[in-house]
Design a protein around this motif. Structure first.
Motif, short mmCIF file in Angstrom:
data_model
loop_
_atom_site.label_atom_id
_atom_site.label_comp_id
_atom_site.label_asym_id
_atom_site.label_seq_id
_atom_site.Cartn_x
_atom_site.Cartn_y
_atom_site.Cartn_z
N MET A 1 0.85 -1.18 0.00
CA MET A 1 0.00 0.00 0.00
C MET A 1 0.90 1.24 0.00
O MET A 1 1.87 1.31 0.73
CB MET A 1 -0.90 -0.01 1.23
N LEU A 2 0.52 2.20 -0.81
CA LEU A 2 1.26 3.46 -0.84
C LEU A 2 0.99 4.26 0.44
O LEU A 2 -0.11 4.22 0.99
CB LEU A 2 0.85 4.30 -2.04
N TYR A 3 2.00 4.99 0.86
CA TYR A 3 1.86 5.83 2.04
C TYR A 3 0.78 6.88 1.84
O TYR A 3 0.03 7.21 2.76
CB TYR A 3 3.21 6.47 2.36
N SER A 4 0.65 7.39 0.61
CA SER A 4 -0.38 8.39 0.34
C SER A 4 -1.78 7.81 0.56
O SER A 4 -2.66 8.49 1.09
CB SER A 4 -0.26 8.91 -1.10
N GLU A 5 -1.98 6.55 0.18
CA GLU A 5 -3.28 5.90 0.39
C GLU A 5 -3.57 5.73 1.88
O GLU A 5 -4.70 5.95 2.33
CB GLU A 5 -3.31 4.54 -0.29
N LYS A 6 -2.55 5.34 2.63
CA LYS A 6 -2.73 5.14 4.07
C LYS A 6 -3.05 6.45 4.77
O LYS A 6 -3.95 6.51 5.62
CB LYS A 6 -1.46 4.51 4.66
N LEU A 7 -2.33 7.52 4.43
CA LEU A 7 -2.59 8.81 5.07
C LEU A 7 -3.97 9.35 4.71
O LEU A 7 -4.66 9.90 5.56
CB LEU A 7 -1.52 9.83 4.67
N THR A 8 -4.37 9.19 3.46
CA THR A 8 -5.70 9.65 3.03
C THR A 8 -6.79 8.89 3.78
O THR A 8 -7.76 9.49 4.27
CB THR A 8 -5.86 9.47 1.51
N SER A 9 -6.61 7.59 3.92
CA SER A 9 -7.56 6.78 4.67
C SER A 9 -7.58 7.18 6.14
O SER A 9 -8.65 7.30 6.75
CB SER A 9 -7.16 5.31 4.53
N TRP A 10 -6.41 7.42 6.72
CA TRP A 10 -6.32 7.83 8.12
C TRP A 10 -7.05 9.15 8.36
O TRP A 10 -7.78 9.29 9.34
CB TRP A 10 -4.85 7.94 8.52
N LEU A 11 -6.86 10.10 7.44
CA LEU A 11 -7.55 11.39 7.59
C LEU A 11 -9.06 11.22 7.57
O LEU A 11 -9.76 11.83 8.38
CB LEU A 11 -7.14 12.34 6.45
N LYS A 12 -9.56 10.40 6.67
CA LYS A 12 -11.01 10.17 6.59
C LYS A 12 -11.54 9.55 7.87
O LYS A 12 -12.61 9.91 8.35
CB LYS A 12 -11.33 9.29 5.40
N GLU A 13 -10.78 8.59 8.42
CA GLU A 13 -11.21 7.92 9.65
C GLU A 13 -11.23 8.87 10.85
O GLU A 13 -12.10 8.77 11.71
CB GLU A 13 -10.27 6.76 9.97
N LYS A 14 -10.27 9.75 10.94
CA LYS A 14 -10.12 10.62 12.10
C LYS A 14 -10.94 11.90 12.02
O LYS A 14 -11.12 12.57 13.04
CB LYS A 14 -8.64 11.00 12.30
N LYS A 15 -11.45 12.22 10.85
CA LYS A 15 -12.15 13.50 10.66
C LYS A 15 -13.28 13.71 11.67
O LYS A 15 -13.42 14.80 12.22
CB LYS A 15 -12.70 13.58 9.24
N ILE A 16 -14.04 12.69 11.94
CA ILE A 16 -15.19 12.87 12.84
C ILE A 16 -14.78 13.07 14.30
O ILE A 16 -15.58 13.54 15.10
CB ILE A 16 -16.19 11.69 12.73
N TYR A 17 -13.54 12.73 14.63
CA TYR A 17 -13.08 12.86 16.02
C TYR A 17 -12.31 14.16 16.29
O TYR A 17 -11.99 14.43 17.44
CB TYR A 17 -12.17 11.68 16.38
N LEU A 18 -12.03 14.91 15.24
CA LEU A 18 -11.18 16.10 15.38
C LEU A 18 -11.99 17.38 15.24
O LEU A 18 -12.99 17.43 14.53
CB LEU A 18 -10.09 16.09 14.30
N LYS A 19 -11.52 18.42 15.92
CA LYS A 19 -12.09 19.74 15.69
C LYS A 19 -11.77 20.14 14.25
O LYS A 19 -10.78 19.70 13.68
CB LYS A 19 -11.50 20.77 16.65
N TYR A 20 -12.61 20.98 13.68
CA TYR A 20 -12.43 21.39 12.29
C TYR A 20 -11.05 22.01 12.07
O TYR A 20 -10.38 21.69 11.09
CB TYR A 20 -13.52 22.38 11.89
N SER A 21 -10.61 22.88 12.98
CA SER A 21 -9.32 23.54 12.81
C SER A 21 -8.15 22.55 12.87
O SER A 21 -7.18 22.66 12.12
CB SER A 21 -9.13 24.64 13.85
N THR A 22 -8.26 21.56 13.74
CA THR A 22 -7.22 20.54 13.83
C THR A 22 -7.18 19.71 12.56
O THR A 22 -6.10 19.45 12.00
CB THR A 22 -7.47 19.62 15.05
N TYR A 23 -8.33 19.30 12.08
CA TYR A 23 -8.41 18.53 10.84
C TYR A 23 -7.83 19.33 9.67
O TYR A 23 -7.06 18.79 8.87
CB TYR A 23 -9.85 18.13 10.56
N THR A 24 -8.16 20.58 9.59
CA THR A 24 -7.65 21.44 8.52
C THR A 24 -6.14 21.56 8.58
O THR A 24 -5.46 21.48 7.56
CB THR A 24 -8.30 22.84 8.60
N ASN A 25 -5.60 21.74 9.78
CA ASN A 25 -4.14 21.81 9.94
C ASN A 25 -3.47 20.50 9.53
O ASN A 25 -2.44 20.51 8.85
CB ASN A 25 -3.77 22.16 11.38
N TYR A 26 -4.04 19.37 9.95
CA TYR A 26 -3.49 18.07 9.54
C TYR A 26 -3.49 17.95 8.02
O TYR A 26 -2.51 17.50 7.43
CB TYR A 26 -4.31 16.93 10.14
#
Length: 65
Positions: free
Chosen positions: A1-26
Motif C-alpha cells: 500500500m502506498l503511504y499516500s493511500e494510508k494517510l488519506t484513509s487515516w484522515l477520513k477515519e479521524k475526521k469525525i473525532y477532530l475539531k475542524y481547525s485541527t483537521y484542517t491543519n493536519y
C-alpha cells in the motif's frame, strides 16, 4: 500500500473525532509537506533514513513546520 493511500484513509477515519481547525491543519501539513515527499513510497519501504532525508530537506528549505 502506498503511504499516500494510508494517510488519506487515516484522515477520513479521524475526521469525525477532530475539531475542524485541527483537521484542517493536519490536511495542510499532509498535503503540502508529507505527501509530496513521501506519498509515492510503499509503507514497507519507509525507514529512518528516508524520513531523516525529508526532514533535512525541509529544514534546508526553511520549512520548519
Amino acid at each position: 500500500m502506498l503511504y499516500s493511500e494510508k494517510l488519506t484513509s487515516w484522515l477520513k477515519e479521524k475526521k469525525i473525532y477532530l475539531k475542524y481547525s485541527t483537521y484542517t491543519n493536519y490536511c495542510n501539513v499532509i498535503h503540502n509537506h508529507i505527501l509530496p515527499s513521501l506519498g509515492s513510497y510503499q509503507i514497507e519501504e519507509l525507514n529512518n533514513d528516508i524520513l531523516q532525508e525529508m526532514i533535512l530537506q525541509k529544514l534546508e528549505n526553511g520549512r520548519k513546520d
